[in-house]
Design a protein around this motif. Structure first.
Motif, PDB file in Angstrom:
ATOM      1  N   VAL A 187      -2.436  -8.040   0.665  1.00  0.00           N
ATOM      2  CA  VAL A 187      -0.989  -7.969   0.870  1.00  0.00           C
ATOM      3  C   VAL A 187      -0.474  -6.578   0.547  1.00  0.00           C
ATOM      4  O   VAL A 187      -0.904  -5.953  -0.431  1.00  0.00           O
ATOM      5  N   ARG A 188       0.449  -6.093   1.362  1.00  0.00           N
ATOM      6  CA  ARG A 188       1.080  -4.794   1.113  1.00  0.00           C
ATOM      7  C   ARG A 188       2.590  -4.970   1.053  1.00  0.00           C
ATOM      8  O   ARG A 188       3.189  -5.641   1.897  1.00  0.00           O
ATOM      9  N   LEU A 189       3.200  -4.355   0.049  1.00  0.00           N
ATOM     10  CA  LEU A 189       4.644  -4.342  -0.099  1.00  0.00           C
ATOM     11  C   LEU A 189       5.095  -2.892  -0.139  1.00  0.00           C
ATOM     12  O   LEU A 189       4.592  -2.113  -0.954  1.00  0.00           O
ATOM     13  N   SER A 190       5.989  -2.519   0.742  1.00  0.00           N
ATOM     14  CA  SER A 190       6.435  -1.123   0.858  1.00  0.00           C
ATOM     15  C   SER A 190       5.244  -0.184   1.037  1.00  0.00           C
ATOM     16  O   SER A 190       5.207   0.917   0.478  1.00  0.00           O
ATOM     17  N   GLY A 191       4.251  -0.648   1.768  1.00  0.00           N
ATOM     18  CA  GLY A 191       3.082   0.173   2.074  1.00  0.00           C
ATOM     19  C   GLY A 191       2.036   0.239   0.980  1.00  0.00           C
ATOM     20  O   GLY A 191       1.023   0.923   1.129  1.00  0.00           O
ATOM     21  N   LYS A 192       2.260  -0.496  -0.128  1.00  0.00           N
ATOM     22  CA  LYS A 192       1.327  -0.457  -1.258  1.00  0.00           C
ATOM     23  C   LYS A 192       0.694  -1.819  -1.473  1.00  0.00           C
ATOM     24  O   LYS A 192       1.352  -2.845  -1.336  1.00  0.00           O
ATOM     25  N   ARG A 193      -0.594  -1.812  -1.823  1.00  0.00           N
ATOM     26  CA  ARG A 193      -1.250  -3.064  -2.166  1.00  0.00           C
ATOM     27  C   ARG A 193      -0.768  -3.549  -3.528  1.00  0.00           C
ATOM     28  O   ARG A 193      -0.179  -2.793  -4.301  1.00  0.00           O
ATOM     29  N   LEU A 194      -1.040  -4.802  -3.852  1.00  0.00           N
ATOM     30  CA  LEU A 194      -0.569  -5.360  -5.122  1.00  0.00           C
ATOM     31  C   LEU A 194      -1.256  -4.695  -6.316  1.00  0.00           C
ATOM     32  O   LEU A 194      -0.652  -4.556  -7.379  1.00  0.00           O
ATOM     33  N   MET A 195      -2.508  -4.311  -6.145  1.00  0.00           N
ATOM     34  CA  MET A 195      -3.229  -3.581  -7.195  1.00  0.00           C
ATOM     35  C   MET A 195      -3.839  -2.325  -6.587  1.00  0.00           C
ATOM     36  O   MET A 195      -4.631  -2.414  -5.648  1.00  0.00           O
ATOM     37  N   GLU A 196      -3.483  -1.177  -7.154  1.00  0.00           N
ATOM     38  CA  GLU A 196      -4.044   0.094  -6.684  1.00  0.00           C
ATOM     39  C   GLU A 196      -4.412   0.981  -7.865  1.00  0.00           C
ATOM     40  O   GLU A 196      -4.204   2.188  -7.844  1.00  0.00           O
ATOM     41  N   VAL A 197      -4.977   0.365  -8.884  1.00  0.00           N
ATOM     42  CA  VAL A 197      -5.288   1.108 -10.110  1.00  0.00           C
ATOM     43  C   VAL A 197      -6.260   2.254  -9.841  1.00  0.00           C
ATOM     44  O   VAL A 197      -6.052   3.382 -10.291  1.00  0.00           O
ATOM     45  N   TYR A 198      -7.315   1.954  -9.111  1.00  0.00           N
ATOM     46  CA  TYR A 198      -8.320   2.983  -8.831  1.00  0.00           C
ATOM     47  C   TYR A 198      -7.730   4.101  -7.992  1.00  0.00           C
ATOM     48  O   TYR A 198      -7.948   5.293  -8.269  1.00  0.00           O
ATOM     49  N   THR A 199      -6.955   3.742  -6.976  1.00  0.00           N
ATOM     50  CA  THR A 199      -6.340   4.747  -6.099  1.00  0.00           C
ATOM     51  C   THR A 199      -5.368   5.620  -6.875  1.00  0.00           C
ATOM     52  O   THR A 199      -5.328   6.848  -6.694  1.00  0.00           O
ATOM     53  N   GLU A 200      -4.569   4.998  -7.744  1.00  0.00           N
ATOM     54  CA  GLU A 200      -3.623   5.765  -8.574  1.00  0.00           C
ATOM     55  C   GLU A 200      -4.362   6.744  -9.466  1.00  0.00           C
ATOM     56  O   GLU A 200      -3.956   7.907  -9.616  1.00  0.00           O
ATOM     57  N   TRP A 201      -5.463   6.264 -10.063  1.00  0.00           N
ATOM     58  CA  TRP A 201      -6.274   7.150 -10.919  1.00  0.00           C
ATOM     59  C   TRP A 201      -6.905   8.260 -10.087  1.00  0.00           C
ATOM     60  O   TRP A 201      -6.915   9.425 -10.487  1.00  0.00           O
ATOM     61  N   GLU A 202      -7.414   7.913  -8.906  1.00  0.00           N
ATOM     62  CA  GLU A 202      -8.117   8.876  -8.054  1.00  0.00           C
ATOM     63  C   GLU A 202      -7.213  10.038  -7.652  1.00  0.00           C
ATOM     64  O   GLU A 202      -7.683  11.164  -7.467  1.00  0.00           O
ATOM     65  N   ARG A 203      -5.910   9.774  -7.549  1.00  0.00           N
ATOM     66  CA  ARG A 203      -4.950  10.808  -7.166  1.00  0.00           C
ATOM     67  C   ARG A 203      -4.403  11.575  -8.361  1.00  0.00           C
ATOM     68  O   ARG A 203      -3.630  12.526  -8.207  1.00  0.00           O
ATOM     69  N   SER A 204      -4.781  11.177  -9.554  1.00  0.00           N
ATOM     70  CA  SER A 204      -4.199  11.739 -10.773  1.00  0.00           C
ATOM     71  C   SER A 204      -4.957  12.964 -11.283  1.00  0.00           C
ATOM     72  O   SER A 204      -6.116  13.188 -10.908  1.00  0.00           O
ATOM     73  N   PRO A 205      -4.322  13.739 -12.170  1.00  0.00           N
ATOM     74  CA  PRO A 205      -5.010  14.865 -12.806  1.00  0.00           C
ATOM     75  C   PRO A 205      -6.188  14.394 -13.658  1.00  0.00           C
ATOM     76  O   PRO A 205      -7.142  15.150 -13.871  1.00  0.00           O
ATOM     77  N   PHE A 206      -6.143  13.156 -14.133  1.00  0.00           N
ATOM     78  CA  PHE A 206      -7.219  12.631 -14.972  1.00  0.00           C
ATOM     79  C   PHE A 206      -8.528  12.579 -14.189  1.00  0.00           C
ATOM     80  O   PHE A 206      -9.590  12.929 -14.699  1.00  0.00           O
TER      81      PHE A 206
END
Length: 388
Positions: A178-197
């Motif tokens: 499921v996507r809401l406003s173009g985002k999946r319900l869980m995107e923890v890995y993707t958020e981390w992958e795009r981060s400075p961390f």
């Protein structure tokens, strides 16, 4: 069996669901080695067991999960079990569809005393086909005995155990989800992958498993969250008008804060007058991802990205300049979405749920309502007016 390497196909096969039954232990294993109950593992791995026992991994098959079996289709619930109860043997305890001769036999061999907790167990991550897997040893490999005298035939070293990608299988929604406003319900890995961390090589395990601690602390742990955020604020008074500038900065979370749509964080600003004791609410804002209980519509997303801030700016002019103190209070509600959803389910399905499911739902709802806590309280005292 120390073969330290990064195998691109390892994670794909390791988390290929459904995970096959564990099978019959090798005949030369001792009684203790054959027992895959976490308590048996804790005989040698005491710290890991004690931390796991208090973790949310050990509660993945909690009442809040179990009652939902009655509202999901068979296929939907089977999909949920892949993460909440990955092993075939633990699924057997929850879903009768897994009562096959092979799984029943495997359970009797590997859990001779039964399974009292069908959640995420040690074997869920570390054992496939009676082979033990784990991260590289801390000591020099050449100094470790690899003879048959090693417990459970030693283990196969996989560097992936120290990689964020190891966690992705359960903490990232599928591309087809499921996507809401173009985002999946869980995107923890993707958020981390795009981060400075990620660019700095900081993995999930560095924060959630420090020193290889098996506690996986997160939003429910006050100290853990406090160490990851920095509240900064300033109050200025000029000609009877107060200017409030506040900033909650994400200094240590390697993904959006909070990452899931479940938790909410409330920033509330109060004023206390000299002639009154009770604080008066001036301003409130929410940090989080707000969606409806059907998970079909997103209303708001104010989550804080790594190294970024949620800022609040407002002016306040009291009718009388008798301000004694201003307070900024930050409250965390780790289970807000669950509370809202469970309350609705209890109301709409009260007559259709079985007595057992309704009891589990009420138990979980009570627990989640009590998970809120005050993260920070900052005070600003009005300057004392000296007599002329």
């Amino acid at each position: 069996m120390f073969v330290s390497c990064s195998d691109s196909s390892f994670l794909q096969s390791h988390w290929n669901h459904p995970i096959p039954e564990l099978g019959t232990p090798p005949s030369h294993f001792s009684t203790l080695e054959k027992n895959l109950n976490p308590r048996a593992c804790g005989t040698c791995h005491q710290n890991q067991f004690q931390n796991w026992e208090k973790s949310f991994h050990a509660k993945s098959a909690s009442p809040g999960f179990l009652w939902q079996k009655e509202i999901f289709t068979q296929e939907e619930y089977k999909s949920c079990l892949n993460c909440h109860s990955p092993l075939a043997e633990t699924k057997l305890e929850i879903d009768s569809n897994f009562q096959t001769p092979e799984i029943i036999s495997s359970k009797s061999h590997n859990f001779p005393d039964g399974i009292d907790n069908p959640s995420i167990l040690c074997a869920s991550c570390h054992i496939r086909n009676q082979i033990r897997f784990g991260p590289p040893p801390r000591t020099n490999v050449t100094k470790i005995k690899t003879s048959g005298s090693m417990s459970h035939n030693s283990y196969v070293v996989k560097e992936e155990f120290e990689s964020s990608e190891f966690c992705k299988s359960c903490h990232e929604s599928k591309e087809t989800g499921v996507r809401l406003s173009g985002k999946r319900l869980m995107e923890v890995y993707t958020e981390w992958e795009r981060s400075p961390f990620a660019k700095q090589g900081i993995q999930c395990q560095n924060c959630h498993m420090p020193d290889r601690e098996h506690s996986w602390k997160g939003i429910h742990d006050k100290t853990f969250v406090q160490n990851s955020l920095k509240p900064i604020w300033e109050v200025k008074e000029q000609n009877g008008q107060y200017q409030i500038q506040a900033e909650l900065k994400n200094i240590g979370v390697g993904h959006n804060f909070p990452t899931y749509l479940v938790p909410k964080v409330y920033l509330r600003f109060y004023v206390i007058f000299k002639n009154k004791k009770l604080p008066i609410l001036l301003e409130e804002s929410v940090v989080g991802r707000v969606v409806n209980t059907d998970l079909t519509e997103e209303y708001l997303d104010t989550r804080i990205k790594p190294n970024e801030s949620h800022k609040v700016r407002f002016n306040y002019e009291p009718k009388e300049n008798l301000v004694s103190e201003m307070i900024w209070e930050i409250e965390v509600d780790p289970d807000e979405q669950y509370v809202r959803s469970f309350e609705e389910q209890l109301k709409t399905k009260a007559t259709t749920l079985t007595t057992d499911a309704k009891k589990l739902l009420q138990e979980s709802l009570s627990e989640k309502k009590n998970s809120r806590y005050i993260l920070f309280t900052l005070n600003w005292k009005a300057p004392v007016s000296l007599p002329k």
